[in-house]
Design a protein around this motif. Structure first.
Motif, PDB file in Angstrom:
ATOM      1  N   GLU A   1       0.824  -1.626  -0.054  1.00 33.43           N
ATOM      2  CA  GLU A   1       0.024   0.319  -0.255  1.00 33.43           C
ATOM      3  C   GLU A   1       1.386   1.305   0.260  1.00 33.43           C
ATOM      4  OE1 GLU A   1      -3.707  -0.053   3.035  1.00 33.43           O
ATOM      5  OE2 GLU A   1      -2.969  -1.742   2.973  1.00 33.43           O
ATOM      6  N   SER A   2       0.235   1.796  -0.490  1.00 35.29           N
ATOM      7  CA  SER A   2       1.075   3.630  -0.860  1.00 35.29           C
ATOM      8  C   SER A   2       0.192   4.644  -0.640  1.00 35.29           C
ATOM      9  CB  SER A   2       1.832   4.022  -2.200  1.00 35.29           C
ATOM     10  OG  SER A   2       1.911   5.314  -2.298  1.00 35.29           O
TER      11      SER A   2
ATOM     12  N   GLY B   1      -9.864 -14.167  12.798  1.00 33.75           N
ATOM     13  CA  GLY B   1      -9.113 -15.079  12.312  1.00 33.75           C
ATOM     14  C   GLY B   1      -8.697 -15.094  10.824  1.00 33.75           C
ATOM     15  N   SER B   2      -8.476 -13.739  10.648  1.00 34.38           N
ATOM     16  CA  SER B   2      -8.030 -12.769   9.330  1.00 34.38           C
ATOM     17  C   SER B   2      -6.425 -13.599   9.215  1.00 34.38           C
ATOM     18  CB  SER B   2      -7.975 -11.598   8.980  1.00 34.38           C
ATOM     19  OG  SER B   2      -6.813 -11.227  10.249  1.00 34.38           O
ATOM     20  N   SER B   3      -4.916 -14.349  10.063  1.00 36.41           N
ATOM     21  CA  SER B   3      -4.371 -15.027   9.609  1.00 36.41           C
ATOM     22  C   SER B   3      -4.533 -16.148   8.999  1.00 36.41           C
ATOM     23  CB  SER B   3      -3.261 -14.760  11.047  1.00 36.41           C
ATOM     24  OG  SER B   3      -4.355 -15.679  12.130  1.00 36.41           O
ATOM     25  N   ALA B   4      -5.404 -16.525   9.400  1.00 32.47           N
ATOM     26  CA  ALA B   4      -6.211 -17.867   8.525  1.00 32.47           C
ATOM     27  C   ALA B   4      -5.339 -17.655   6.862  1.00 32.47           C
ATOM     28  CB  ALA B   4      -7.090 -18.404   8.190  1.00 32.47           C
ATOM     29  N   TYR B   5      -5.845 -16.507   5.986  1.00 33.43           N
ATOM     30  CA  TYR B   5      -5.694 -15.943   4.854  1.00 33.43           C
ATOM     31  C   TYR B   5      -4.635 -14.723   4.970  1.00 33.43           C
ATOM     32  CZ  TYR B   5      -9.609 -13.489   6.463  1.00 33.43           C
ATOM     33  OH  TYR B   5     -10.324 -12.510   7.356  1.00 33.43           O
ATOM     34  N   PHE B   6      -4.965 -13.910   5.504  1.00 27.24           N
ATOM     35  CA  PHE B   6      -3.883 -12.842   5.374  1.00 27.24           C
ATOM     36  C   PHE B   6      -2.372 -13.056   5.622  1.00 27.24           C
ATOM     37  CE2 PHE B   6      -2.782  -7.995   6.091  1.00 27.24           C
ATOM     38  CZ  PHE B   6      -2.289  -7.502   5.013  1.00 27.24           C
ATOM     39  N   LYS B   7      -1.567 -12.288   4.924  1.00 28.87           N
ATOM     40  CA  LYS B   7      -0.021 -12.626   5.417  1.00 28.87           C
ATOM     41  C   LYS B   7       0.433 -11.118   6.179  1.00 28.87           C
ATOM     42  CE  LYS B   7      -1.057 -17.206   5.389  1.00 28.87           C
ATOM     43  NZ  LYS B   7      -1.032 -17.997   6.569  1.00 28.87           N
ATOM     44  N   GLY B   8       0.323 -10.095   5.759  1.00 25.97           N
ATOM     45  CA  GLY B   8       0.773  -9.478   5.736  1.00 25.97           C
ATOM     46  C   GLY B   8       0.931  -8.552   4.998  1.00 25.97           C
ATOM     47  N   SER B   9       1.197  -6.635   5.122  1.00 30.98           N
ATOM     48  CA  SER B   9       1.689  -5.752   4.538  1.00 30.98           C
ATOM     49  C   SER B   9       2.261  -4.768   3.982  1.00 30.98           C
ATOM     50  CB  SER B   9       0.235  -4.996   4.823  1.00 30.98           C
ATOM     51  OG  SER B   9       0.288  -3.280   4.833  1.00 30.98           O
ATOM     52  N   LEU B  10       2.902  -4.473   3.056  1.00 30.95           N
ATOM     53  CA  LEU B  10       3.927  -3.902   3.358  1.00 30.95           C
ATOM     54  C   LEU B  10       3.460  -2.271   2.637  1.00 30.95           C
ATOM     55  CD1 LEU B  10       5.960  -5.728   0.781  1.00 30.95           C
ATOM     56  CD2 LEU B  10       6.647  -5.630   3.094  1.00 30.95           C
TER      57      LEU B  10
ATOM     58  N   GLU C   1      11.077   6.713  -1.885  1.00 31.41           N
ATOM     59  CA  GLU C   1      12.142   5.521  -1.811  1.00 31.41           C
ATOM     60  C   GLU C   1      11.949   3.684  -1.138  1.00 31.41           C
ATOM     61  OE1 GLU C   1      11.585   8.397  -0.728  1.00 31.41           O
ATOM     62  OE2 GLU C   1      13.171  10.125  -1.110  1.00 31.41           O
ATOM     63  N   ALA C   2      10.610   4.413  -0.833  1.00 36.79           N
ATOM     64  CA  ALA C   2      10.457   2.642   0.443  1.00 36.79           C
ATOM     65  C   ALA C   2       9.977   1.501  -1.178  1.00 36.79           C
ATOM     66  CB  ALA C   2       8.954   2.887   1.233  1.00 36.79           C
ATOM     67  N   LYS C   3       9.164   2.116  -1.688  1.00 39.85           N
ATOM     68  CA  LYS C   3       9.497   1.227  -2.839  1.00 39.85           C
ATOM     69  C   LYS C   3      10.224   0.533  -3.912  1.00 39.85           C
ATOM     70  CE  LYS C   3       4.807   4.202  -3.927  1.00 39.85           C
ATOM     71  NZ  LYS C   3       4.750   4.596  -3.223  1.00 39.85           N
ATOM     72  N   VAL C   4      11.466   1.176  -3.481  1.00 35.27           N
ATOM     73  CA  VAL C   4      12.390   1.377  -4.262  1.00 35.27           C
ATOM     74  C   VAL C   4      13.392  -0.076  -3.366  1.00 35.27           C
ATOM     75  CG1 VAL C   4      15.072   1.497  -4.813  1.00 35.27           C
ATOM     76  CG2 VAL C   4      12.868   3.073  -6.019  1.00 35.27           C
ATOM     77  N   ALA C   5      13.563   0.487  -2.237  1.00 35.01           N
ATOM     78  CA  ALA C   5      14.335  -0.426  -1.212  1.00 35.01           C
ATOM     79  C   ALA C   5      13.500  -1.592  -0.292  1.00 35.01           C
ATOM     80  CB  ALA C   5      14.561   0.856   0.142  1.00 35.01           C
ATOM     81  N   ILE C   6      11.745  -1.671  -0.516  1.00 37.25           N
ATOM     82  CA  ILE C   6      11.469  -2.858   0.267  1.00 37.25           C
ATOM     83  C   ILE C   6      10.655  -3.850  -1.196  1.00 37.25           C
ATOM     84  CG2 ILE C   6       8.940  -3.728   1.850  1.00 37.25           C
ATOM     85  CD1 ILE C   6       9.717  -0.678   3.354  1.00 37.25           C
ATOM     86  N   LEU C   7      10.151  -3.107  -1.890  1.00 39.72           N
ATOM     87  CA  LEU C   7       9.669  -3.788  -3.060  1.00 39.72           C
ATOM     88  C   LEU C   7      10.391  -4.015  -4.178  1.00 39.72           C
ATOM     89  CD1 LEU C   7       5.906  -2.147  -2.552  1.00 39.72           C
ATOM     90  CD2 LEU C   7       6.963  -4.351  -2.301  1.00 39.72           C
ATOM     91  N   GLY C   8      11.671  -3.071  -3.832  1.00 41.95           N
ATOM     92  CA  GLY C   8      12.339  -4.206  -4.954  1.00 41.95           C
ATOM     93  C   GLY C   8      12.637  -3.456  -6.411  1.00 41.95           C
TER      94      GLY C   8
END
Length: 415
Positions: A280-281, A296-305, A311-318
């Protein structure tokens, strides 16, 4: 059956606290077939309270009051009620014993006269015993109206509504049934939706009312049926919903207040054993927040960047700086790269990505304020769509979140 709800307290009128009591009381009454026709907040001023009581008298079957039952001098509801009923305040022995036990037994301090005065009630009132506080509720009748006075403290009010007020109202009054069915739709604006279902709406039975409840990206349709045969009402509501499905079935994603898009989507992901991540931006992590609000969302949602800055789009998402320089940070190409990056890093079946200008300023991009690009990485490729949600900023973000969840929901349904 007509009811009015009155909150008493200057703290509500000056915006110091928000009145949540009225909403709870209204829902409780609606469930037993008593319609609320008026809600109002009034000041802690004797003549104003008396004038309000007089106006409501005989125009409503039930008047429920909250607030003004505390032990201090600014709480005048009991005294004013006694005056209105041409009555006097007397000490109730059971309430006094309860207050004494709370103060001396639980709080371990001597009881004061102010505490003892909590047991004062109009002599003609039926006491509604408050096990969770010191201020008793009171049930009073004058001519054709029942006046019910409750504490303003929400948990005390709720206890008395559930354990004292509702059972007594059910016992006293013959009530019609009021049954609701709420249909959640996504992806169709209120005006267009109204055009599409106009013929269906015009042919609803007279005992069914339709209300449109729009919010960013979604419209809830609430059907309310009133009558004396509950089974007949429920059957007709189901019949009307099936007719509605034939017209806008693709837009319907759930029913009733608990079936929000994130709940429906979560059930679908869990049922199919699929996983989801987000990058997300412009939405700043709000999609992730909405998704994880579901138990119970941990069963299907793994995380967010949350790659808010370039700069974060370059450094984190490559994402390559060259891609950003060539197409702009708010572009289809960057949105797709964000979604694919999240899908790869989080190792999920699906990944949502958002980039855009929520406003009020343009930031690092040249795209118009209100522009949002949503990308969805799937096992079969990436699908991207561009929107302009206008302004203000809060509206842009809310609509982007709703549209993103709608996008993945419909994509999974297709497969």
């Amino acid at each position: 059956m007509k009811a009015a709800i009155v909150t008493i307290g200057d703290e509500i009128l000056i915006g110091q606290i928000v009145d949540t009591n009225s909403a709870f009381i209204a829902k409780s009454l609606d469930k037993i077939g008593i319609g609320v026709y008026e809600m109002l907040s009034i000041s802690d001023e004797k003549q104003h309270i008396l004038t309000t009581f007089s106006r409501l008298q005989n125009n409503f079957d039930v008047v429920i009051l909250t607030g003004g039952l505390g032990p201090t001098k600014d709480d005048i509801t009991k005294k004013t009620l006694a005056e209105y009923l041409d009555d006097e305040l007397v000490s109730d022995a059971n309430v006094l014993a309860h207050v004494t036990e709370l103060i001396e037994g639980y709080f371990k301090r001597p009881i004061t006269q102010i505490n003892k005065d909590q047991a004062l009630v109009p002599s003609k009132a039926q006491v509604l015993f408050n096990k969770v506080g010191t201020a008793p509720g009171m049930w009073m009748e004058k001519e054709n109206t029942v006046f019910i006075s409750l504490p303003g403290v929400p948990f005390e009010m709720k206890y008395l509504m559930e354990n004292e007020v509702i059972p007594k109202l059910i016992q006293k009054f013959n009530r019609p049934y009021i049954v609701h069915k709420t249909i959640r739709t996504y992806g169709i604006g209120e005006s267009l939706l109204a055009e599409q279902i106009e013929s269906w709406e015009d042919n609803l039975p007279e005992f069914i009312k339709l209300a449109y409840l729009p919010s960013p990206g979604q419209v809830r349709l609430r059907l309310s049926a009133r009558g004396n045969n509950e089974n007949q009402l429920l059957e007709e509501l189901d019949n009307q919903v099936e007719k509605l499905r034939e017209i806008i079935g693709d837009a319907i994603v759930g029913f009733d207040d608990g079936e929000s898009i994130e709940v429906v989507l979560g059930k679908l992901l869990k049922e199919k054993g699929l996983t989801l991540s987000t990058a997300e931006s412009c939405t700043g992590g709000k999609i992730a927040s909405v998704l994880t609000s579901v138990s119970g969302s941990s069963a299907y949602f793994k995380g967010s960047l949350v790659s808010y800055a370039t700069e974060a789009k370059v450094a984190i998402l490559g994402i390559s700086q060259e891609l950003i320089d060539k197409h702009s940070v708010v572009s289809v190409e960057v949105a797709e790269a964000m979604a694919l990056g999240a899908q790869k890093i989080m190792k999920t079946d699906y990944a949502l990505a958002t980039t855009g200008n929520a406003g009020p300023n343009k930031g690092d991009a040249d795209a118009e304020v209100g522009t949002v690009i949503i990308a969805l990485a799937t096992p079969n490729g990436v699908y991207t769509e561009e929107f302009n949600f206008g302004q203000p900023r809060e509206k842009v973000i809310d609509r982007a979140v709703t549209k993103a969840l709608e996008k993945i929901y419909k994509e999974i349904l297709k497969n």
